[in-house]
Design an enzyme around this catalytic site. Structure first.
Site, short mmCIF file in Angstrom:
data_model
loop_
_atom_site.label_atom_id
_atom_site.label_comp_id
_atom_site.label_asym_id
_atom_site.label_seq_id
_atom_site.Cartn_x
_atom_site.Cartn_y
_atom_site.Cartn_z
N LYS A 1 -7.01 -4.97 -3.18
CA LYS A 1 -7.82 -5.49 -2.08
C LYS A 1 -8.78 -4.39 -1.63
CE LYS A 1 -4.32 -4.02 1.27
NZ LYS A 1 -5.04 -2.98 2.01
N ASP B 1 0.78 -1.25 0.00
CA ASP B 1 0.00 0.00 0.00
C ASP B 1 0.82 1.30 0.00
OD1 ASP B 1 -1.87 -2.02 0.32
OD2 ASP B 1 -2.94 -1.06 1.96
N CYS C 1 -2.02 -2.41 7.75
CA CYS C 1 -1.94 -3.34 6.62
C CYS C 1 -0.64 -4.13 6.57
CB CYS C 1 -2.21 -2.59 5.31
SG CYS C 1 -3.92 -1.98 5.25
#
Ligand SMILES: [Zn+2]
Length: 194
Positions: free
Chosen positions: A102, A9, A144
C-alpha cells in the site's frame, strides 16, 4: 466461518533503527514470529502488509523531509525496494500466505487500501477465502493498525486486536486508538505470545 490474521507493516523503517522507528517494534516482530509458530495453522489466511512508497515524489504530501509534523506528514520511510521497506528480519514470514502493498504515491494507513501480488484488494481476498473474523497485529497501533482495524470493521469483519502484538508511536493516541476500535465493535485481547 473462518479466521484470518493481518500483520500490519512489520518493516525495518518502523522497528528499532528505522527511519520512523516505533519503540518496541522489534519486540512486536519477535512476538509475531512466536505467535505464528504456535498459531499459524489456525488461520485460513495469514496476510502481511507493507507500506511501499514511491521514492521519486512526496506520495501525496505524506513525506515531509524537512519538517514532518508526525501527524499527517512523516520523514521519508518505506520507499519501495529499499532495506527500510523490507520486513524486519525478526519477523519470520514463512507462514505468510498473502502479501499486500500500500502507499504507492499516496498516504495509505490502512491495509485495506492496498493490493495483493495478484492485484486483489484485501477485502476481495478475505471474501474469496471466506474469512469473516480477522485478528490484527503489527505497527503502529495509533496509525496503520488503527486504520486497518477500523476498515476491517467497516468491511463487516469481526475484528480482534491482539494487544501484546502491537506497538504505537505515542502512548496516548495508541490507547485512544484501541478505545476507538473497541467502540466500533472490535475486541482487544492479549495473545499471550509476547
Ligand atoms: Zn507511509
Amino acid at each position: 466461518m473462518s479466521r484470518g490474521l493481518l500483520i500490519v507493516d512489520v518493516q525495518n523503517d518502523f522497528t528499532e533503527g528505522g527511519a520512523l522507528a516505533v519503540t518496541s517494534g522489534d519486540d512486536v516482530a519477535r512476538g509475531v514470529t512466536r505467535y505464528l509458530a504456535e498459531h499459524a495453522g489456525e488461520y485460513a489466511a495469514v496476510v502481511a502488509s507493507r507500506d511501499w512508497h514511491d521514492g521519486a515524489n512526496d506520495n501525496g504530501g505524506h513525506f515531509a523531509a524537512d519538517e514532518p509534523d508526525f501527524v499527517d506528514t512523516w520523514p521519508v520511510h518505506c520507499v519501495a525496494g529499499t532495506e527500510g521497506a523490507s520486513y524486519d528480519p525478526l519477523f519470520d514470514t514463512s507462514a505468510v500466505t498473502h502479501h499486500v502493498k500500500k502507499g504507492q504515491g499516496v498516504s495509505a494507513y490502512s491495509a485495506f487500501e492496498g493490493t495483493t501480488e495478484t492485484g486483489s484488494t484485501l477485502s476481495a481476498l478475505l471474501t474469496d477465502l471466506g474469512v469473516d473474523e480477522l485478528d490484527v497485529v503489527g505497527l503502529a497501533t495509533d496509525h496503520c493498525v488503527r486504520a486497518s482495524a477500523l476498515d476491517a470493521i467497516r468491511d463487516r469483519r469481526t475484528v480482534r486486536v491482539l494487544s501484546d502484538l502491537v506497538a504505537g508511536v505515542a502512548p496516548e493516541p495508541s490507547a485512544a486508538a484501541l478505545a476507538e476500535i473497541r467502540a466500533a465493535g472490535g475486541t482487544i485481547s492479549a495473545s499471550g505470545a509476547a
